[in-house]
Design an enzyme around this catalytic site. Structure first.
Site, PDB file in Angstrom:
ATOM      1  N   SER A   1       0.725  -1.362   0.309  1.00 16.07           N
ATOM      2  CA  SER A   1       0.197  -0.172   0.101  1.00 16.07           C
ATOM      3  C   SER A   1       0.562   1.028  -0.067  1.00 16.07           C
ATOM      4  CB  SER A   1      -0.953   0.005   1.021  1.00 16.07           C
ATOM      5  OG  SER A   1      -0.159   0.203   2.473  1.00 16.07           O
TER       6      SER A   1
ATOM      7  N   LYS B   1       0.801   4.837   7.119  1.00 21.86           N
ATOM      8  CA  LYS B   1       0.081   5.675   6.063  1.00 21.86           C
ATOM      9  C   LYS B   1       0.449   7.216   6.002  1.00 21.86           C
ATOM     10  CE  LYS B   1      -2.923   1.957   4.420  1.00 21.86           C
ATOM     11  NZ  LYS B   1      -2.430   1.204   3.658  1.00 21.86           N
TER      12      LYS B   1
END
Length: 284
Positions: A115, A168
């Site tokens: 990701s 993230k």
């Protein structure tokens, strides 16, 4: 007694103090005679020889030297003795410092998912600072590690870094309005478009679908750098937190990759990308 003085010898009494006084007086007489010769040029006369140092003085000097040597030897012996206290000072204290740093200052995580490519790839190991947000404020662009807020891991293709944690990039702070009009369009924050090419994976759109989120008080909006393969805040707008991550769940900010060796490097927050973004409105 007179014969002894003519022969240059000095009587020695059985009394040590008397001997010492006689020795000092005779030495002063010799010194006085020397000064007279130097100052007045008077005729030289035999100078009494230096009196022998009393036996007890030599004995005292020898005893003092021996005592000093013994003290030095004892001190050396004491210095060579490694005590339990020394062990704790040289071994225990450094270990304690390392443990405190590990517990309160830094964290270590392994990246299992795609990701955040190409910033981080599966197998990378990163070190994070736990001082943010505990001491320092979060900033847009920070690479943050946080606890899974609402079962996000079910949407990821693999397990979280360190079990129960995700990593993230922070895009929106409390009060920000984060939007995108869809494929081919930039992400905007508080109406200002940002250029994310410095960290988004090449060939990937900022977002393949439109969204608009207002970040509420005490929460942040996060996205993966590999937007095509990141189940981030965009995908969880229907959960109880509307896709936002509680700041209290953020456990650290990424500093660097330390393994494998060919991947060692810093984790750039790219704060410059957000320079022109105005402050958001009052968060609700």
């Amino acid at each position: 007694m007179q014969d002894d003085q003519d022969n240059g010898e000095f009587p020695v009494s059985d009394n040590p103090e008397s001997n010492q006084t006689s020795y000092d007086d005779e030495a002063d007489a010799r010194d006085s005679r020397t000064f007279q010769v130097a100052d007045h040029g008077i005729a030289l006369s035999p100078v009494p020889p230096a009196p022998a140092r009393p036996a007890h003085a030599a004995s005292s000097a020898g005893a003092g030297a021996a005592a000093g040597a013994n003290a030095a030897a004892a001190s050396s012996s004491d210095d060579d003795h490694f005590t339990l206290r020394d062990f704790f000072l040289w071994c225990g204290v450094p270990v304690l410092i390392v443990l405190l740093i590990r517990i309160f200052a830094v964290g270590f995580y392994e990246i299992p998912s795609r990701s955040m490519m190409d910033t981080m790839v599966p197998g990378d190991r990163v070190v994070t600072s736990k001082l943010t947000p505990k001491i320092f404020d979060l900033q847009r662009g920070d690479v943050v590690v946080f606890k899974d807020p609402n079962n996000w891991l079910n949407e990821e293709q693999s397990s979280a870094p360190g079990g129960g944690y995700l990593i993230k990039r922070l895009i929106g702070l409390p009060g920000d309005v984060v939007e995108c009009k869809g494929a081919g369009q930039p992400v905007t924050i508080n109406g200002v478009a940002i250029n994310e090419t410095s960290y988004i994976r090449p060939g990937v759109d900022p977002s393949a679908f439109p969204f608009s989120v207002t970040v509420t008080e005490g929460r942040v909006f996060v996205m993966g750098d590999n937007r095509a393969n990141s189940a981030d805040s965009r995908y969880h707008q229907n959960d109880s937190s509307h896709g936002l991550v509680p700041i209290s769940d953020v456990v650290g900010v990424g500093l660097a990759k330390y393994w494998p060796l060919n991947r060692i490097g810093g984790l750039d927050a790219h704060h410059e990308v957000f320079t022109d973004v105005p402050e958001g409105g009052s968060a609700v």
